[in-house]
Design an enzyme around this catalytic site. Sequence first.
Site, PDB file in Angstrom:
ATOM      1  CG  ASP A 268      -1.796   1.263   1.443  1.00  0.00           C
ATOM      2  OD1 ASP A 268      -2.518   1.918   0.513  1.00  0.00           O
ATOM      3  OD2 ASP A 268      -2.529   0.626   2.111  1.00  0.00           O
ATOM      4  N   GLY A 307      -5.239   3.446  -7.862  1.00  0.00           N
ATOM      5  CA  GLY A 307      -5.500   3.281  -9.306  1.00  0.00           C
ATOM      6  C   GLY A 307      -4.401   4.376  -9.540  1.00  0.00           C
ATOM      7  CG  ASP A 328      -9.609   2.629   1.205  1.00  0.00           C
ATOM      8  OD1 ASP A 328      -8.568   2.376   0.345  1.00  0.00           O
ATOM      9  OD2 ASP A 328      -9.264   2.983   2.769  1.00  0.00           O
TER      10      ASP A 328
HETATM   11  C1  GLA Z   1      -5.354   2.158   3.106  1.00  0.00           C
HETATM   12  C2  GLA Z   1      -6.029   1.250   1.960  1.00  0.00           C
HETATM   13  C3  GLA Z   1      -7.080   0.018   2.211  1.00  0.00           C
HETATM   14  C4  GLA Z   1      -6.337  -0.033   3.615  1.00  0.00           C
HETATM   15  C5  GLA Z   1      -5.454   0.917   4.694  1.00  0.00           C
HETATM   16  C6  GLA Z   1      -5.461   0.872   5.791  1.00  0.00           C
HETATM   17  O1  GLA Z   1      -6.406   2.931   3.180  1.00  0.00           O
HETATM   18  O2  GLA Z   1      -6.606   1.658   0.454  1.00  0.00           O
HETATM   19  O3  GLA Z   1      -7.744  -0.557   1.401  1.00  0.00           O
HETATM   20  O4  GLA Z   1      -5.365  -1.656   3.196  1.00  0.00           O
HETATM   21  O5  GLA Z   1      -5.022   1.293   4.535  1.00  0.00           O
HETATM   22  O6  GLA Z   1      -4.822   1.033   6.847  1.00  0.00           O
END
Ligand code: GLA
Length: 502
Positions: A268, A307, A328
Site C-alpha cells: 500500500d 489507481g 477505498d
Molecule cells: C488504505 C487502503 C485500505 C487499507 C488501509 C489500511 O486506505 O486503501 O484498503 O489497507 O489503507 O490502513
Amino acid sequence: MRGIATIANIGAWLLVWGGLCSAADLSGNWMAAVSLGDGTTRRTYFNLKQDGSRISGWIRVRQFYYSIAESSGGPGGFTITGSMKDGNMDRTAVFEGRLQGDELRIAERRPDGLQPELIAHRAPDGEGVLPARLPPPALHRVPDNGLARTPPMGWNSWNKFAGRVNDEIVRGIAAAIASNGMKEAGYVYINLDDTWEGERDSQGTIHPNNKFPDMKALADYVHGKGLKIGIYSSPGPDTCAGYEGSYGHEAQDARTYAAWGIDYLKYDWCGARAIYSDSEMQAVYQIMGDALLAAGRPIVFSLCQYGRADVWKWGPQVGGNLWRTTGDIRDRWDSMERIGFGQNDLAQYAGPGHWNDPDMLEIGNGGMTGVEYRTHMTLWSMLAAPLIAGNDVRSMPASILETLTNREVVAVDQDQAGHQGRRVWKSGDREIWVRDLSGGDRAVALFNRGADTAVISLKWADLALPQPLTARDLWTHSGLKLQGPEYAITVPAHGATLLRVQ
Ligand code: GLA
C-alpha cells in the site's frame, strides 16, 4: 499593605518575564507518544522553529510529513498549517497548540472538529526526521510469478476489523471459511491488512506486534486448514495506519514473509508519498516485485496505490497480480456503485495473472440491503474482480453466505479466459453488461441503479448478440426459455439479474 502590594507586583512581573522568556521556547523537536495498546507507540513530531511571530519547521504524523507553510500566534496559543505534495494534490493539516510548562499541548483541527489533544515533550534533534531518499531503480520487467491465473479469492481484515484485527480473530475467520463452504467455493487467501506490524530489531528484521504473538504459528494454522495467508505492508517508511513500512527493508521483509509462510502481499503506497512522486511508483513497486521473486516462495503481489499513475498500464511489469483501481470502498450503495460501474474503461487491462482490483467486498457488513449486496457480487463477478470478502464470516446470516458462495456466480468471476465484462447498453439508471466466457458462453448482467423497480429488455440484435435459445438465471438457479428477438426482465431497485447464455 505596601509590602504586600510590592510582592504582588514582583509576582506579576515575574509572570510577565516568564512569559517573555518562554516566547522563544516553541523552538525544538517535540514528540508526543501515544501507546496503541498492541505494544507499539505512535510518535507524532512537531519540529518547530520560532522566529518572532513566525513558526517554521515540519510535522510528522502517521505516514504524513508536512512542512509548516503558515503560522500565527505564539507560545500562549498558536496555529500551524502543514502542507505536503501528494501526487497531483496538496495535502494540508492544521494544528492548534500552546506551551504549558515544559509540555507542548497540541491537537489537529479537522473539518469534523478538534482531535484529541496530544502532549508533546522535547525530543533529541534528528529524531523523527524523514528517512533519506533512496534513488528508485532503473525500470525492467519483473518476470511473471505464474500466480493468480483467475482473480484471487479470499478474505481481508480491513473492511470489518480495521485496527482491531488480532490472531484470535484471524484463526476464527480461517476456521469458519474452512468449514462453512467458502473454501470449497474458492475463498482461500486469509489476508491480514494494516496494524499487524510491530517494530524492527537491531538486525532490521520486522516483528509482529502484541496482537500477533507468532506469525509463523498463525501461518501454519491457516495452512493446516487448507487455506493460504496474506499480509500487508507499504513501500514507504510508514503504513496508512502509521505502522512500520518496508522502506529500505524490502528484500529483508520479503524473506521474512517467505520464512513465515506468507502467500500474498498487499503493498500500500501510503507513506511512500512522503518520499516519491507518482511518476516513480512503477520503479518503487518493482523493488518489492523483485524482492518477492528472490525470496523464493510463491507470493501473490497486490498493488494498492488507489489507481494512480495509470497502474493498469505497468502493473504486470512490476510483477503485480492485481492493482487497486480506486480509493477505498465504503459499505454504502453510493460508494460501491461509483466504484463498480466506473470500471468499464479498464476492461482491456485485465487477464490471467493480472487483474483490476475495484477493492474488497463489503457484502455482509450491514450498510447495504441484501439486494444491493447481490448487485455488488454480480458486478464484481462481471468485472473479473478479486473476490476478497470483508465481513465477519464467523457470524453471518445464511443469505450473506449464499450471496458470497453462489457457485454459478463465482464461476463467472473465475472464468478461465479472464475477459473483464463491459457495458453494452445504458438508458438512464438501467444498464446491461456482457462478459465473454470461455467455451463461447456469455454472462449477461442487467442492472437497475435506480430507486424504483424497472423493466429491462434484452434486444439481442441491439446488443450485437446472437439470439440465444435458453439462458440460465444464476441467482434463481433456473432455466429461462427465450423466444423472439427480445426478452424483458423486471429488476428491483438497486438490483441485478445475472444470466448465462449460450
Ligand atoms: C488504505 C487502503 C485500505 C487499507 C488501509 C489500511 O486506505 O486503501 O484498503 O489497507 O489503507 O490502513
